[in-house]
Design a protein around this motif. Structure first.
Motif, short mmCIF file in Angstrom:
data_model
loop_
_atom_site.label_atom_id
_atom_site.label_comp_id
_atom_site.label_asym_id
_atom_site.label_seq_id
_atom_site.Cartn_x
_atom_site.Cartn_y
_atom_site.Cartn_z
N TRP A 1 0.81 -1.29 0.13
CA TRP A 1 0.04 -0.05 -0.16
C TRP A 1 0.85 1.34 -0.10
N LYS A 2 1.90 1.28 -0.72
CA LYS A 2 3.00 2.33 -0.83
C LYS A 2 3.20 2.90 0.52
N ASP A 3 3.59 1.86 1.31
CA ASP A 3 4.22 1.87 2.68
C ASP A 3 3.40 2.79 3.27
N ARG A 4 1.99 2.82 3.21
CA ARG A 4 0.97 3.51 4.23
C ARG A 4 0.38 2.35 5.31
N LEU A 5 -0.10 2.78 6.32
CA LEU A 5 -0.56 2.05 7.23
C LEU A 5 -1.50 0.73 6.92
N TYR A 6 -1.40 -0.28 7.39
CA TYR A 6 -2.13 -1.58 7.06
C TYR A 6 -2.43 -2.11 8.36
N PRO A 7 -3.73 -2.76 8.36
CA PRO A 7 -4.20 -3.37 9.38
C PRO A 7 -3.72 -4.51 9.82
N ILE A 8 -3.29 -4.98 10.95
CA ILE A 8 -2.92 -6.22 11.43
C ILE A 8 -4.19 -6.86 12.09
N ILE A 9 -4.57 -7.89 11.09
CA ILE A 9 -5.93 -8.52 11.70
C ILE A 9 -5.57 -9.97 12.07
N TRP A 10 -6.03 -10.26 13.38
CA TRP A 10 -5.85 -11.67 13.83
C TRP A 10 -7.19 -12.41 13.81
N TYR A 11 -7.14 -13.65 13.36
CA TYR A 11 -8.31 -14.45 13.32
C TYR A 11 -8.57 -15.29 14.64
N HIS A 12 -9.54 -15.40 15.24
CA HIS A 12 -9.57 -16.20 16.55
C HIS A 12 -10.98 -16.55 16.73
N ASP A 13 -11.36 -18.18 16.70
CA ASP A 13 -12.48 -18.64 17.08
C ASP A 13 -12.50 -19.28 18.39
N PRO A 14 -13.23 -18.66 19.26
CA PRO A 14 -13.22 -19.12 20.58
C PRO A 14 -13.77 -20.59 20.52
N LYS A 15 -14.78 -21.13 19.87
CA LYS A 15 -15.19 -22.37 19.77
C LYS A 15 -14.42 -23.55 19.47
N ALA A 16 -13.14 -22.99 18.61
CA ALA A 16 -12.22 -24.09 18.23
C ALA A 16 -11.52 -24.67 19.33
N TYR A 17 -11.60 -24.01 20.68
CA TYR A 17 -10.57 -24.49 21.77
C TYR A 17 -11.51 -25.63 22.56
N LEU A 18 -12.96 -25.66 22.18
CA LEU A 18 -13.67 -26.76 22.95
C LEU A 18 -13.17 -28.13 22.81
N GLU A 19 -12.67 -28.63 21.66
CA GLU A 19 -12.18 -30.01 21.28
C GLU A 19 -11.00 -30.20 22.09
N PHE A 20 -10.08 -29.09 22.57
CA PHE A 20 -8.93 -29.55 23.26
C PHE A 20 -8.90 -28.87 24.48
N TYR A 21 -9.55 -27.97 25.06
CA TYR A 21 -9.51 -27.35 26.47
C TYR A 21 -10.86 -27.58 27.00
N LYS A 22 -11.93 -28.04 26.57
CA LYS A 22 -13.23 -28.37 26.79
C LYS A 22 -13.97 -26.86 27.09
N LYS A 23 -13.39 -25.91 26.64
CA LYS A 23 -14.27 -24.62 27.01
C LYS A 23 -14.01 -23.47 25.89
N GLU A 24 -14.87 -22.76 25.72
CA GLU A 24 -14.29 -21.84 24.68
C GLU A 24 -13.27 -20.71 25.28
N LEU A 25 -12.55 -20.16 24.50
CA LEU A 25 -11.43 -19.23 24.83
C LEU A 25 -11.51 -18.20 24.21
N HIS A 26 -11.92 -16.95 24.67
CA HIS A 26 -12.06 -15.49 23.85
C HIS A 26 -10.64 -15.03 23.74
N LEU A 27 -10.24 -14.31 22.93
CA LEU A 27 -8.76 -13.76 22.46
C LEU A 27 -8.13 -13.48 23.84
N LYS A 28 -8.71 -12.58 24.65
CA LYS A 28 -8.12 -12.16 25.90
C LYS A 28 -7.52 -13.10 26.77
N GLU A 29 -8.64 -14.12 26.74
CA GLU A 29 -8.70 -15.10 27.75
C GLU A 29 -7.50 -16.19 27.30
#
Length: 516
Positions: free
Chosen positions: A238-266
């Protein structure tokens, strides 16, 4: 008068030549229509420290980790391909056919990352080899991911003058470094952007390009998975102009491994801000802070819907997004691979038959109308030979997968290595072209007996075939009328097959009689 006629004929010949050249140009242009490709990468986190601690043996661990990633990606996203491995990063690609499919793939990439991290942290990955015990105790490995999207034009030979005239945002080129070895390369601004954003993630996180985030944000649930961490200037983007750093986070994806949803901050560790500049930026940008933010409008951090649309307008990206959406909408089913390392494939057609009430029936299938070749044509199905399986085994597997049918190929029992007996050979254009030079794959046609009760009416249309039905020998006189659209040698294959099958049944009855 003769000279005038000769001149007219010459003029007509020139026009025909010109039309022929134009047709070839149009066909090349059509074959170079852009396709939307999802790129995604997995980068091994903390690998440098791990290599230092485990000076001997780390290469074996990383090699097996990449192998497990390849197998998991193939299992979860079966139409994907591995493009390359760069250091500790593995990059995959997959063609996109609709926007729902795009959202599904992005979510699967995130889940693959979480599953691999879980196996590493719990030690499950190291249990496959007892020699890994010490390296398991010293394990600090993890994974981080990135995903981006691009419209890609397969240009074939970049030296072709017509290629340079095409308006291609990103290109795919294959070239031969030496005989029998091809190099595959993706080039373009969006490809470069992907490599830039892949540095804006970290252990357990997945970063997306702006265009990819915008496309998946059109569904409310996917929008809720998007988190704007900060804005940064990325070199050459973008001609060295500010670009958004966007993270993808699905809380429900943690259910299978941690038995609970985990929101980003958690999901952050308690000392995450001490360990990560990006997470510090996230907290500073999303909570009241004395630190001056690079963008003063808080909604550009806290409201992804507002931010994505504001960027769309301010960066004048609407036409680019429209083009991506239109290409996805127009995309057709296509099984051709970009990274085709096979110089030749062996196609294996099985003419599947059964005896029903004293009559021989052969199963034929109608190809879907959106197939790349022989659209809507009648055929017999097809499998492709692979290195690690016999032809007979591969035919049985693919036909069961495509038609939900169990078959037994007719084998040459006189030989030690028992493989199907060919009744004909054929050639088909190779799915990958190098410098527009036509290549031919080879094919064999064999017979296979259907060994279960099969009802064509129970067949459910698939990506490959629209429907299936029986053909009997009494249909042969009317084949051209009944099956106007069919693959080459369709009628001849039927005639040959009926003749061979009758011989097989005669031999079978003779053997049964002699056995008595």
């Amino acid at each position: 008068m003769v000279e005038k006629k000769t001149g007219n004929l010459q003029s007509l010949s020139n026009k025909l030549d010109e039309l022929s050249r134009q047709k070839e140009t149009d066909e090349r242009s059509e074959s170079r229509k852009p396709e939307v490709v999802l790129f995604f990468s997995f980068d091994i986190a903390n690998s440098t420290s791990y290599k230092t601690v485990n000076y001997y043996g780390w290469a074996q661990v990383l090699n097996l980790l990449f192998k497990e990633l390849r197998e998991n990606v193939k299992k979860q996203i079966n139409s994907s391909e591995m493009w390359r491995v760069l250091g500790d990063e593995a990059i995959f690609i997959v063609k996109i056919r609709d926007e729902e499919e795009l959202r599904e793939y992005v979510n699967k990439v995130f889940k693959i990352m979480l599953e691999t991290i879980y196996k590493l942290k719990k030690g499950e990955f190291f249990e496959s080899n007892e020699n890994f015990n010490m390296m398991k105790l010293q394990n600090i490995l993890s994974l981080k991911a990135a995903a981006w999207i691009a419209s890609v034009t397969d240009v074939g030979d970049i030296s072709d003058a017509t290629v340079l005239k095409n308006d291609a945002d990103n290109i795919f080129e294959r070239y031969q470094s030496h005989e029998g070895y091809e190099i595959f390369e993706f080039l373009g601004n969006d490809i470069d952007t992907g490599f830039r954003i892949s540095k804006q993630t970290q252990d357990g996180r997945m970063v997306l390009s702006y265009e990819l985030a915008y496309l998946i944000s059109q569904k409310t649930e996917s929008l809720s998975y998007l988190h704007i961490v900060t804005y940064r200037k990325l070199k050459g983007v973008w001609k060295d102009r500010l670009y958004p750093i966007i993270w993808y986070h699905d809380p429900k994806a943690y259910l299978e491994f941690y038995k609970k949803e985990l929101h980003l901050k958690e999901s952050f560790t308690f000392d995450a801000c001490d360990e990560s500049e990006l997470i510090r930026d996230y907290y500073d940008n999303h909570e009241p802070s004395e630190k001056e933010k690079i963008i003063r409008d808080d909604r550009m951090y806290t409201d992804p819907y507002y931010a994505l649309n504001k960027i769309l307008h301010d960066r004048e990206l609407a036409s680019k997004i429209d083009k991506l959406q239109q290409l996805i909408k127009e995309a057709t089913y296509d099984r051709t691979k970009y990274i085709n390392t096979e110089l030749m494939q062996v196609h294996c057609v099985a003419v599947c038959y059964r005896e029903f009430k004293g009559q021989i029936q052969i199963l034929v299938a109608k190809r879907q109308a959106n197939r790349e070749k022989h659209k809507g044509a009648w055929e017999f199905g097809c499998a492709k030979a692979v290195i690690d399986k016999s032809i007979a085994q591969k035919i049985k597997e693919e036909y069961e997968q495509d038609f939900n049918i169990k078959i037994e190929p007719v084998l040459d029992e006189s030989r030690e290595i028992k493989e199907p007996i060919p009744i004909a050979l054929y050639q088909v254009p190779h799915t990958s072209h190098l410098n527009d030079v036509e290549k031919k794959d080879k094919g064999i046609i064999t017979l296979a007996e259907i060994i279960d009760d099969y009802d064509p009416d129970s067949f459910e249309p698939s990506e490959k075939h629209e429907k299936v039905q029986w053909v009997t020998e009494s249909d042969l006189p009317n084949i051209k009328t009944m099956y106007k659209e069919c693959v080459p040698d369709f009628e001849q294959t039927l005639r040959d097959a009926f003749g061979k099958i009758e011989i097989l049944f005669m031999e079978k009855k003779r053997n049964e009689y002699n056995a008595e």
